[in-house]
Design a protein around this motif. Structure first.
Motif, mmCIF file in Angstrom:
data_model
loop_
_atom_site.group_PDB
_atom_site.id
_atom_site.type_symbol
_atom_site.label_atom_id
_atom_site.label_comp_id
_atom_site.label_asym_id
_atom_site.label_seq_id
_atom_site.Cartn_x
_atom_site.Cartn_y
_atom_site.Cartn_z
ATOM 1 N N VAL A 37 20.561 12.923 -52.303
ATOM 2 C CA VAL A 37 20.521 14.029 -51.344
ATOM 3 C C VAL A 37 21.867 14.750 -51.322
ATOM 4 O O VAL A 37 22.914 14.110 -51.372
ATOM 5 C CB VAL A 37 20.119 13.539 -49.937
ATOM 6 C CG1 VAL A 37 21.128 12.552 -49.369
ATOM 7 C CG2 VAL A 37 19.928 14.710 -48.978
ATOM 8 N N TYR A 38 21.797 16.069 -51.304
ATOM 9 C CA TYR A 38 22.994 16.897 -51.137
ATOM 10 C C TYR A 38 23.006 17.358 -49.693
ATOM 11 O O TYR A 38 22.044 17.976 -49.212
ATOM 12 C CB TYR A 38 22.953 18.110 -52.065
ATOM 13 C CG TYR A 38 24.064 19.093 -51.777
ATOM 14 C CD1 TYR A 38 25.354 18.836 -52.212
ATOM 15 C CD2 TYR A 38 23.819 20.252 -51.051
ATOM 16 C CE1 TYR A 38 26.384 19.719 -51.924
ATOM 17 C CE2 TYR A 38 24.844 21.130 -50.770
ATOM 18 C CZ TYR A 38 26.115 20.870 -51.199
ATOM 19 O OH TYR A 38 27.131 21.734 -50.910
ATOM 20 N N ILE A 39 24.101 17.049 -48.973
ATOM 21 C CA ILE A 39 24.223 17.428 -47.570
ATOM 22 C C ILE A 39 25.130 18.643 -47.467
ATOM 23 O O ILE A 39 26.346 18.540 -47.645
ATOM 24 C CB ILE A 39 24.748 16.252 -46.718
ATOM 25 C CG1 ILE A 39 23.770 15.076 -46.829
ATOM 26 C CG2 ILE A 39 24.930 16.694 -45.267
ATOM 27 C CD1 ILE A 39 24.214 13.818 -46.125
ATOM 28 N N GLY A 40 24.515 19.791 -47.205
ATOM 29 C CA GLY A 40 25.247 21.040 -47.053
ATOM 30 C C GLY A 40 25.333 21.450 -45.594
ATOM 31 O O GLY A 40 25.364 22.637 -45.281
ATOM 32 N N ALA A 41 25.310 20.478 -44.711
ATOM 33 C CA ALA A 41 25.406 20.726 -43.269
ATOM 34 C C ALA A 41 26.883 20.794 -42.866
ATOM 35 O O ALA A 41 27.762 20.377 -43.628
ATOM 36 C CB ALA A 41 24.707 19.593 -42.516
ATOM 37 N N PRO A 42 27.173 21.298 -41.655
ATOM 38 C CA PRO A 42 28.562 21.299 -41.175
ATOM 39 C C PRO A 42 29.165 19.895 -41.218
ATOM 40 O O PRO A 42 28.459 18.886 -41.093
ATOM 41 C CB PRO A 42 28.439 21.809 -39.740
ATOM 42 C CG PRO A 42 27.201 22.651 -39.758
ATOM 43 C CD PRO A 42 26.264 21.938 -40.708
ATOM 44 N N ILE A 43 30.463 19.845 -41.381
ATOM 45 C CA ILE A 43 31.170 18.577 -41.585
ATOM 46 C C ILE A 43 30.918 17.561 -40.468
ATOM 47 O O ILE A 43 30.883 16.363 -40.714
ATOM 48 C CB ILE A 43 32.684 18.814 -41.802
ATOM 49 C CG1 ILE A 43 33.319 17.567 -42.401
ATOM 50 C CG2 ILE A 43 33.357 19.263 -40.536
ATOM 51 C CD1 ILE A 43 34.702 17.780 -42.962
ATOM 52 N N ALA A 44 30.696 18.012 -39.252
ATOM 53 C CA ALA A 44 30.442 17.091 -38.140
ATOM 54 C C ALA A 44 29.189 16.244 -38.372
ATOM 55 O O ALA A 44 29.043 15.173 -37.790
ATOM 56 C CB ALA A 44 30.304 17.869 -36.838
ATOM 57 N N PHE A 45 28.295 16.704 -39.236
ATOM 58 C CA PHE A 45 27.059 15.984 -39.516
ATOM 59 C C PHE A 45 27.140 15.121 -40.766
ATOM 60 O O PHE A 45 26.205 14.370 -41.065
ATOM 61 C CB PHE A 45 25.896 16.972 -39.653
ATOM 62 C CG PHE A 45 25.623 17.726 -38.392
ATOM 63 C CD1 PHE A 45 24.934 17.138 -37.353
ATOM 64 C CD2 PHE A 45 26.088 19.023 -38.247
ATOM 65 C CE1 PHE A 45 24.691 17.835 -36.188
ATOM 66 C CE2 PHE A 45 25.853 19.727 -37.089
ATOM 67 C CZ PHE A 45 25.154 19.137 -36.050
ATOM 68 N N TYR B 45 28.879 12.392 -41.582
ATOM 69 C CA TYR B 45 28.806 10.947 -41.369
ATOM 70 C C TYR B 45 27.424 10.499 -40.906
ATOM 71 O O TYR B 45 26.822 9.614 -41.535
ATOM 72 C CB TYR B 45 29.889 10.471 -40.397
ATOM 73 C CG TYR B 45 29.767 8.990 -40.114
ATOM 74 C CD1 TYR B 45 30.181 8.049 -41.058
ATOM 75 C CD2 TYR B 45 29.194 8.533 -38.930
ATOM 76 C CE1 TYR B 45 30.037 6.688 -40.822
ATOM 77 C CE2 TYR B 45 29.047 7.177 -38.691
ATOM 78 C CZ TYR B 45 29.465 6.263 -39.630
ATOM 79 O OH TYR B 45 29.319 4.910 -39.401
ATOM 80 N N PRO B 46 26.874 11.058 -39.814
ATOM 81 C CA PRO B 46 25.574 10.537 -39.381
ATOM 82 C C PRO B 46 24.456 10.785 -40.394
ATOM 83 O O PRO B 46 23.613 9.913 -40.608
ATOM 84 C CB PRO B 46 25.306 11.267 -38.056
ATOM 85 C CG PRO B 46 26.205 12.439 -38.046
ATOM 86 C CD PRO B 46 27.387 12.068 -38.894
ATOM 87 N N TYR B 47 24.447 11.942 -41.023
ATOM 88 C CA TYR B 47 23.410 12.215 -42.019
ATOM 89 C C TYR B 47 23.613 11.340 -43.252
ATOM 90 O O TYR B 47 22.662 10.752 -43.772
ATOM 91 C CB TYR B 47 23.426 13.678 -42.444
ATOM 92 C CG TYR B 47 22.934 14.672 -41.420
ATOM 93 C CD1 TYR B 47 22.554 14.300 -40.127
ATOM 94 C CD2 TYR B 47 22.859 16.016 -41.739
ATOM 95 C CE1 TYR B 47 22.124 15.235 -39.209
ATOM 96 C CE2 TYR B 47 22.412 16.962 -40.820
ATOM 97 C CZ TYR B 47 22.050 16.564 -39.560
ATOM 98 O OH TYR B 47 21.616 17.488 -38.655
ATOM 99 N N GLY B 48 24.858 11.260 -43.717
ATOM 100 C CA GLY B 48 25.159 10.436 -44.887
ATOM 101 C C GLY B 48 24.781 8.986 -44.667
ATOM 102 O O GLY B 48 24.176 8.348 -45.527
#
Length: 99
Positions: A68-76, A78-81
């Motif tokens: 998965v590539y997480i292109g969300a704001p940096i605040a997300f 850690y929890p998304y990762g």
């Protein structure tokens, strides 16, 4: 060559990632995530993703992709990762701009 099936999170910076990733023969876009159903559907259609999600937990539990590539704001990041790692996915994060 074996394909690496990717899912993506986010619809802004992810455009840039997908333009580059689609040039790699091993890349396959399996799904996208957006909090908005309309935006997710449109983003998936624009990029040729066969599936889109509006529920992050459901996407994490789905077995149809490898990374998965997480292109969300940096605040997300850690929890998304962490969520995706807990479900056995490889995680790639967007690179923040250096100023």
């Amino acid at each position: 060559m074996e394909k690496i099936r990717f899912a993506t999170v986010g619809t802004n910076i992810t455009d840039t990632f997908l333009r580059a990733a689609k040039r790699v023969p091993e890349f396959e876009l399996a799904a996208v995530f957006s909090r908005s159903e309309d935006r997710g559907r449109e983003f998936a259609a624009r990029h040729g993703a066969p599936r889109y999600f509006t529920d992050l937990q459901a996407m994490a539990e789905w077995d149809g992709y490898d990374a998965v590539y997480i292109g969300a704001p940096i605040a997300f990041h850690y929890p998304y990762g962490r969520l995706f790692l807990e479900h056995g996915k490889q995680v790639y994060l967007k690179k923040e701009e250096c100023r």
